[in-house]
Motif scaffolding. Structure first.
Motif, PDB file in Angstrom:
ATOM      1  N   PHE A 129       0.834  -1.210   0.000  1.00  0.00           N
ATOM      2  CA  PHE A 129       0.000   0.000   0.000  1.00  0.00           C
ATOM      3  C   PHE A 129       0.867   1.259   0.000  1.00  0.00           C
ATOM      4  CE2 PHE A 129      -3.030   3.090   1.290  1.00  0.00           C
ATOM      5  CZ  PHE A 129      -4.283   2.558   1.082  1.00  0.00           C
ATOM      6  N   PRO A 130       0.640   2.167  -0.942  1.00  0.00           N
ATOM      7  CA  PRO A 130       1.426   3.395  -0.923  1.00  0.00           C
ATOM      8  C   PRO A 130       0.879   4.362   0.133  1.00  0.00           C
ATOM      9  CG  PRO A 130      -0.105   3.459  -2.749  1.00  0.00           C
ATOM     10  CD  PRO A 130      -0.333   2.157  -2.043  1.00  0.00           C
ATOM     11  N   GLU A 157       0.915   9.754   6.931  1.00  0.00           N
ATOM     12  CA  GLU A 157      -0.484   9.524   6.555  1.00  0.00           C
ATOM     13  C   GLU A 157      -1.136   8.495   7.465  1.00  0.00           C
ATOM     14  OE1 GLU A 157      -1.089  10.381   1.834  1.00  0.00           O
ATOM     15  OE2 GLU A 157       0.166   8.671   2.329  1.00  0.00           O
ATOM     16  N   LEU A 168      -6.353  -0.727  -4.693  1.00  0.00           N
ATOM     17  CA  LEU A 168      -5.738  -1.032  -3.400  1.00  0.00           C
ATOM     18  C   LEU A 168      -6.580  -2.002  -2.587  1.00  0.00           C
ATOM     19  CD1 LEU A 168      -4.350   2.461  -2.485  1.00  0.00           C
ATOM     20  CD2 LEU A 168      -3.046   0.398  -2.955  1.00  0.00           C
ATOM     21  N   LYS A 169      -7.896  -1.935  -2.750  1.00  0.00           N
ATOM     22  CA  LYS A 169      -8.759  -2.848  -2.007  1.00  0.00           C
ATOM     23  C   LYS A 169      -8.924  -4.184  -2.732  1.00  0.00           C
ATOM     24  CE  LYS A 169     -12.003  -1.793   1.072  1.00  0.00           C
ATOM     25  NZ  LYS A 169     -11.166  -1.977   2.187  1.00  0.00           N
ATOM     26  N   ARG A 186     -10.189  11.729   3.642  1.00  0.00           N
ATOM     27  CA  ARG A 186      -9.566  11.167   4.859  1.00  0.00           C
ATOM     28  C   ARG A 186     -10.152   9.798   5.174  1.00  0.00           C
ATOM     29  NH1 ARG A 186      -9.451  14.439  10.136  1.00  0.00           N
ATOM     30  NH2 ARG A 186     -11.705  14.463   9.884  1.00  0.00           N
ATOM     31  N   PHE A 208      -9.193   7.034   2.742  1.00  0.00           N
ATOM     32  CA  PHE A 208      -7.847   6.526   3.013  1.00  0.00           C
ATOM     33  C   PHE A 208      -7.882   5.485   4.132  1.00  0.00           C
ATOM     34  CE2 PHE A 208      -4.126   6.664   5.808  1.00  0.00           C
ATOM     35  CZ  PHE A 208      -3.190   6.143   4.937  1.00  0.00           C
ATOM     36  N   ILE A 209      -8.548   5.816   5.229  1.00  0.00           N
ATOM     37  CA  ILE A 209      -8.560   4.901   6.370  1.00  0.00           C
ATOM     38  C   ILE A 209      -9.267   3.601   6.024  1.00  0.00           C
ATOM     39  CG2 ILE A 209      -9.371   4.604   8.742  1.00  0.00           C
ATOM     40  CD1 ILE A 209      -9.059   7.635   9.024  1.00  0.00           C
ATOM     41  N   THR A 238      -9.644   2.279   3.076  1.00  0.00           N
ATOM     42  CA  THR A 238      -8.856   1.502   2.121  1.00  0.00           C
ATOM     43  C   THR A 238      -7.663   0.855   2.804  1.00  0.00           C
ATOM     44  OG1 THR A 238      -9.414   3.265   0.578  1.00  0.00           O
ATOM     45  CG2 THR A 238      -7.924   1.593  -0.213  1.00  0.00           C
ATOM     46  N   PHE A 239      -7.024   1.600   3.678  1.00  0.00           N
ATOM     47  CA  PHE A 239      -5.794   1.107   4.311  1.00  0.00           C
ATOM     48  C   PHE A 239      -6.088   0.043   5.365  1.00  0.00           C
ATOM     49  CE2 PHE A 239      -2.407   1.477   7.557  1.00  0.00           C
ATOM     50  CZ  PHE A 239      -1.334   1.131   6.758  1.00  0.00           C
ATOM     51  N   ASP A 240      -7.122   0.247   6.153  1.00  0.00           N
ATOM     52  CA  ASP A 240      -7.345  -0.655   7.276  1.00  0.00           C
ATOM     53  C   ASP A 240      -8.819  -0.627   7.688  1.00  0.00           C
ATOM     54  OD1 ASP A 240      -7.309  -2.083   9.610  1.00  0.00           O
ATOM     55  OD2 ASP A 240      -5.432  -1.232  10.312  1.00  0.00           O
ATOM     56  N   MET A 299       1.536   3.910  -8.706  1.00  0.00           N
ATOM     57  CA  MET A 299       2.092   3.161  -7.572  1.00  0.00           C
ATOM     58  C   MET A 299       3.507   2.650  -7.845  1.00  0.00           C
ATOM     59  SD  MET A 299      -1.272   1.089  -6.351  1.00  0.00           S
ATOM     60  CE  MET A 299      -0.386  -0.251  -5.563  1.00  0.00           C
ATOM     61  N   PHE A 308       5.317   6.403  -6.935  1.00  0.00           N
ATOM     62  CA  PHE A 308       4.983   7.182  -5.739  1.00  0.00           C
ATOM     63  C   PHE A 308       4.610   6.287  -4.569  1.00  0.00           C
ATOM     64  CE2 PHE A 308       4.196  10.037  -9.319  1.00  0.00           C
ATOM     65  CZ  PHE A 308       5.077  11.039  -8.968  1.00  0.00           C
ATOM     66  N   LYS A 309       5.013   6.714  -3.383  1.00  0.00           N
ATOM     67  CA  LYS A 309       4.864   5.840  -2.217  1.00  0.00           C
ATOM     68  C   LYS A 309       3.976   6.451  -1.130  1.00  0.00           C
ATOM     69  CE  LYS A 309       7.617   2.721  -3.907  1.00  0.00           C
ATOM     70  NZ  LYS A 309       6.962   1.609  -4.564  1.00  0.00           N
ATOM     71  N   SER A 310       3.290   7.537  -1.433  1.00  0.00           N
ATOM     72  CA  SER A 310       2.313   8.010  -0.449  1.00  0.00           C
ATOM     73  C   SER A 310       0.949   8.092  -1.128  1.00  0.00           C
ATOM     74  CB  SER A 310       2.711   9.365   0.129  1.00  0.00           C
ATOM     75  OG  SER A 310       2.194  10.414  -0.654  1.00  0.00           O
ATOM     76  N   PHE A 311      -0.093   7.936  -0.335  1.00  0.00           N
ATOM     77  CA  PHE A 311      -1.450   7.865  -0.866  1.00  0.00           C
ATOM     78  C   PHE A 311      -1.798   9.135  -1.643  1.00  0.00           C
ATOM     79  CE2 PHE A 311      -6.147   7.940  -0.360  1.00  0.00           C
ATOM     80  CZ  PHE A 311      -6.432   6.694  -0.888  1.00  0.00           C
ATOM     81  N   LYS A 312      -1.468  10.272  -1.036  1.00  0.00           N
ATOM     82  CA  LYS A 312      -1.800  11.556  -1.648  1.00  0.00           C
ATOM     83  C   LYS A 312      -1.126  11.701  -3.012  1.00  0.00           C
ATOM     84  CE  LYS A 312      -1.808  16.099   0.467  1.00  0.00           C
ATOM     85  NZ  LYS A 312      -0.842  16.791   1.338  1.00  0.00           N
TER      86      LYS A 312
END
Lengths: 186, 273
Positions: free
Chosen positions: A42-43, A48, B37-38, B156, B159-160, B162-164, B214, B217-221
């Motif tokens: 995950f990027p 963040e 990502l999901k 915001r 992001f949350i 999708t990430f977790d 991806m 770049f390594k950050s979501f934004k």
């Protein structure tokens, strides 16, 4: 996986809607779930991830507030993450990832943190570091730490209170020094 | 190049396609980041096939603006697909494949019985730049603005989630509501976009920009911003090349995306070596 432990945590967190009984929750809980494989690729920068822990403070706002950013900064500095804050979460070692997720949980609450097998898949030295970190946080911030683990030896060493669950039943509850494996039913 | 561009824009249908295409590409890229990502990338593919089925059936019944039936129809399937996926009896990738091929089969069968394989059907399959009518333009402008607004407002939370997902639930976020929202918005963007890109190619504009970004770049934004830029650039360049060399628009856009993906992969390799 022993059934019951994760379910219990989910009930406490209000994630499990199917249980009967009552749980009273007054404080916000910081949760550290088991790792999902989505995160391995995950990027997302450390900032963040940590900052996202503050969401429940201002859920309606579109952007993160200044106070949230300051809180995240303080916690990242305390956990030694500030210098590497721009790094990608997925590129970190397992121990560092856990550190980031603990920081995120701290952003969500200063009262109680719930962890589901936080040292799963980590080598013993790193595991000890995580336990030490949690102990340090507990003593410094007076945070309650509720943890599910099957690493019995270390759980006994670090915990103030132990509950053993076996086959969905509680077989031991008490101080670590009274604990015997196998569970003398009380 | 500028001369060719102004010549292109003098055609009303290309100007329309340009406007709709830029908006749809932008939205597809934004939604795509979350979907990729999901691990829901295949949803785009599944929904476009369902869209094809509904469009051909509506056309067979002589409905003049089939989009107004296809959009709500595909929306329902989007929510349904997520439900099947999370119930766990059939794994979501198999469920999607099942529904997608069935919808495609129904569409093809209905076509054979009624109109036969005419240009309309061919356009549904491989897209046509001529397909954009004025009402399509209105619909896509409204939908695109909605998608962009919702994405910014819920950034915001997306992001949350999708990430977790577990952490999101523990933070009292309504995960289901947002996942359904993404699915429904994806459905609309797919139906609007597939008229130009075609059933077979539309899912690529959802997946490619996110995957390309991806690489580097390594950050979501940064991935979100880069995906939007990659997607819009691919579209404009694709439309231009397809005009100049007279190649199918949808296919050209996908090929430009592929080239960008390769370039980004090489940049990543060089950066890491």
């Amino acid at each position: 996986m022993v059934p019951g432990k994760s379910t219990l945590l989910k009930c406490i967190l209000g994630l499990n809607k199917g249980f009967t009984g009552e749980i009273t929750r007054k404080e916000k809980i910081g949760y550290l779930p088991q790792k999902s494989d989505i995160q391995s690729n995950f990027p997302a920068s450390i900032t963040e991830v940590v900052l996202s822990g503050t969401i429940s403070n201002n859920p309606k706002s579109i952007f993160y507030k200044k106070e949230d950013k300051e809180k995240a900064e303080k916690i990242m500095k305390e956990l030694g993450l500030w210098e590497i804050r721009k790094k990608c979460f997925a590129d970190l070692s397992g121990g560092q990832q856990q550190r980031v997720l603990i920081a995120r949980a701290l952003c969500a609450t200063q009262k109680i943190i719930v962890l589901d097998e936080p040292t799963n898949g980590l080598d013993p030295t790193i595991s000890v570091q995580i336990y030490d970190l949690l102990k340090q946080l507990k003593e410094k911030h007076k945070i309650t730490i509720l943890m599910v683990s099957h690493d019995i030896e270390r759980a006994l060493k670090y915990a103030d209170k132990v509950i053993e669950i076996r086959d969905s039943e509680m077989v031991f509850e008490g101080l670590p020094k009274d604990f015997t494996l196998g569970g003398d039913k009380k | 190049m500028i001369e060719v561009f102004s010549e292109m824009m003098s055609h009303a249908f290309i100007a329309r396609a340009m406007l709709v295409g830029i908006l749809v590409s932008l939205c597809a890229a934004l939604l795509g980041v979350s979907l990729v990502l999901k691990r829901y990338s295949m949803i785009g593919d599944g929904l476009s096939h369902v869209g094809f089925g509904i469009l051909t059936i509506s056309t067979a019944f002589g409905i003049s603006s089939p989009l107004y039936i296809a959009v709500p129809g595909v929306m329902i399937f989007a929510v349904l697909l997520l439900k099947i996926g999370s119930s766990g009896k059939i794994k979501s990738d198999s469920a999607i494949a099942l529904i997608a091929s069935s919808a495609l089969a129904i569409g093809v069968a209905v076509t054979s019985v009624t109109t036969g394989m005419n240009t309309d059907v061919c356009n549904f399959m491989f897209g046509s730049i001529l397909a954009m009518s004025t009402s399509d333009v209105y619909l896509s402008v409204i939908v695109s603005i909605l998608v962009i607004l919702l994405f910014v407002i819920y950034y915001r939370k997306l992001f949350i989630i999708t990430f977790d997902e577990e952490f999101a639930k523990a933070s009292s976020l309504k995960v289901k509501k947002y996942t359904n929202l993404i699915a429904v918005l994806t459905a609309v963007i797919i139906v609007v976009g597939m008229r130009m890109m075609g059933t077979m190619l539309i899912s690529s504009i959802i997946i490619f920009p996110a995957l390309t970004s991806m690489r580097v770049f390594k950050s979501f934004k940064k991935v979100v911003i880069s995906s939007a830029v990659v997607s819009v650039v691919s579209f404009i360049l694709g439309l231009y090349l397809s005009y100049v060399y007279n190649i199918s628009t949808g296919a050209t856009i996908v090929l430009v995306n592929l080239v960008l993906f390769i370039i980004f992969s090489i940049i990543d390799k060089i950066k890491n070596s």
